[in-house]
Structures are given as structure tokens and as C-alpha cells.
Design a protein around this motif. Structure first.
Motif, PDB file in Angstrom:
ATOM      1  N   SER A 217      -8.689  -5.484   5.201  1.00 49.90           N
ATOM      2  CA  SER A 217      -7.250  -5.298   5.311  1.00 49.90           C
ATOM      3  C   SER A 217      -6.813  -5.066   6.750  1.00 49.90           C
ATOM      4  O   SER A 217      -7.600  -4.664   7.603  1.00 49.90           O
TER       5      SER A 217
ATOM      6  N   GLY B 126      -4.656  -8.830   3.113  1.00 52.75           N
ATOM      7  CA  GLY B 126      -5.864  -8.511   2.365  1.00 52.75           C
ATOM      8  C   GLY B 126      -6.695  -9.740   2.087  1.00 52.75           C
ATOM      9  O   GLY B 126      -6.167 -10.835   1.876  1.00 52.75           O
TER      10      GLY B 126
ATOM     11  N   THR C 102       0.859  -1.186   0.000  1.00 46.17           N
ATOM     12  CA  THR C 102       0.000   0.000   0.000  1.00 46.17           C
ATOM     13  C   THR C 102       0.896   1.237   0.000  1.00 46.17           C
ATOM     14  O   THR C 102       2.122   1.124  -0.037  1.00 46.17           O
TER      15      THR C 102
ATOM     16  N   ALA D 255       0.309  -4.920   3.781  1.00 47.99           N
ATOM     17  CA  ALA D 255      -0.888  -5.237   4.559  1.00 47.99           C
ATOM     18  C   ALA D 255      -1.387  -6.632   4.207  1.00 47.99           C
ATOM     19  O   ALA D 255      -1.056  -7.179   3.152  1.00 47.99           O
TER      20      ALA D 255
END
Length: 206
Positions: A142, A41, A34, A39
Motif C-alpha cells: 500500500s 493497494g 482506510t 490508498a
């Protein structure tokens, strides 16, 4: 064993993005870049992702998951916004901010704060994250890829794969995207309160 996808950070390959999204639609848990850091997801309606992320990060039930949106129209379907929040958040997005707001009925109960019925939302500026959410056609569940005992998220796709190969389904490597998480602004009480200082400029909310 996690599949490994090497994508261009500024111009992600559509075929590769399509392959990752096909995995997401099949209940996969991925790591992806990101505009603040890597992250976790998954799809919003994934039956396993929330529990998997909680186990990996050792999170309690009061943790705010983030719903990553492609645009402001998508964000507006998930949270209640008054006029002042609407204007300020629209001006700050896309960017490295997470906003905590009251959730609408569109948000599954298990994803909202257990007591407050709030949820975190954001619109990232990173081309890979944008491509994934647009191809998926819906927000992405997320959570920052920060492991227990670590002070900073991992910054390299190969490192994430090496560390989490046994608990992830895919790693999307878009290069180094930094270690600073988003700035978190809690707007659930009608006024902005910066609850975490991160990559986003806080002066607009002071």
C-alpha cells in the motif's frame, strides 16, 4: 478503464470484496479506503505495482511502502520487534499508524528501503480495508493516494476514478474517509521517533 465498486463503509458486501480480491490476485492496482485516507493497494508479489505506484506518485527508491496487515500475527511475520515495540504497537493497533521497522526475510527486497532494509507496516481499523486484507489472506502492498503537487489526498471515489481511470484497475468507493494520512513512527533504531504527525495520537510515543 478502472472498474468501480461501491461498497458499504461499515458493512462491505462480501461478494464485492471477493470481486476486488480476485482482481488483486490477477496483479491489479486498486484504490481503496482506510481509516486515515484513500490508498493504492496491490499484492505483495505483484510484478508491476511498485513501478506503477512510483510513476503515479513520482517517488524515488527511498520511499517506504506500507504493508497493510489484517492482524498483529500477520504483522509480526514481516518485521523484527523487540519487547518494548511489541507492547506499544500491539496497544496502538488497529488504528491510523504506520510503523517503520526492520524487515524480515518474508518481505521482498524491492519493497524494503534500499539501504536500511526497513519497511512500513500497519493494521487499519476501516472495515473495508480489513475485509480486503482478510479475504486476500496476506498483507496488502500500500501507499497513500497522494498525487504529485497535491497537499491532500482525494476523498471521493468518483473523483479518484475520474482522475486516475487510465492508470488504475479498480476503485473501491467506501465513502469519504478523510484526508489526514497515518501518523508514522520510526522504530527501526530501537526507540520510537514520530517522523510524521497524522491521524493517530502521538502522545503514546513521546
Amino acid at each position: 478503464m478502472a472498474r468501480y465498486y461501491d461498497v458499504h463503509p461499515q458493512d462491505p458486501q462480501p461478494r464485492t470484496i471477493g470481486q476486488v480480491v480476485a482482481m488483486l490476485r490477477d496483479d491489479a492496482l486498486i484504490a481503496y479506503p482506510t481509516d486515515s485516507c484513500y490508498a493504492f493497494g496491490a499484492r505483495l508479489d505483484s510484478h508491476t505495482a511498485v513501478d506503477r505506484i512510483r510513476r503515479i506518485r513520482q517517488l524515488g527508491d527511498k520511499h517506504h511502502f506500507t504493508l497493510v496487515c489484517a492482524d498483529f500475527a500477520q504483522l509480526g511475520q514481516l518485521v523484527h520487534l523487540d519487547n518494548s515495540a511489541f507492547r506499544a504497537i500491539k496497544a496502538a493497533t488497529p488504528g491510523p499508524y504506520t510503523f517503520i521497522l526492520p524487515a524480515t526475510k518474508e518481505v521482498p527486497r524491492r519493497l524494503a528501503h534500499a539501504r536500511k532494509r526497513t519497511v512500513g507496516v500497519r493494521i487499519p481499523q476501516h472495515p473495508v480495508a480489513q475485509a480486503l486484507v482478510r479475504e486476500l489472506g496476506e498483507p496488502l502492498l500500500s501507499s497513500t493516494l497522494l498525487l504529485p503537487g497535491q497537499e491532500e489526498p482525494m476523498t471521493e471515489g468518483w473523483e479518484i476514478r475520474s482522475e486516475l481511470d487510465h492508470v488504475l484497475d479498480a476503485v473501491v468507493d467506501g465513502g469519504d474517509c478523510g484526508t489526514e494520512p497515518t501518523t508514522v513512527v520510526d522504530w527501526s533504531e530501537g526507540q520510537p521517533e514520530v517522523v510524521r504527525v497524522g491521524a493517530g495520537d502521538t502522545s503514546r510515543f513521546s
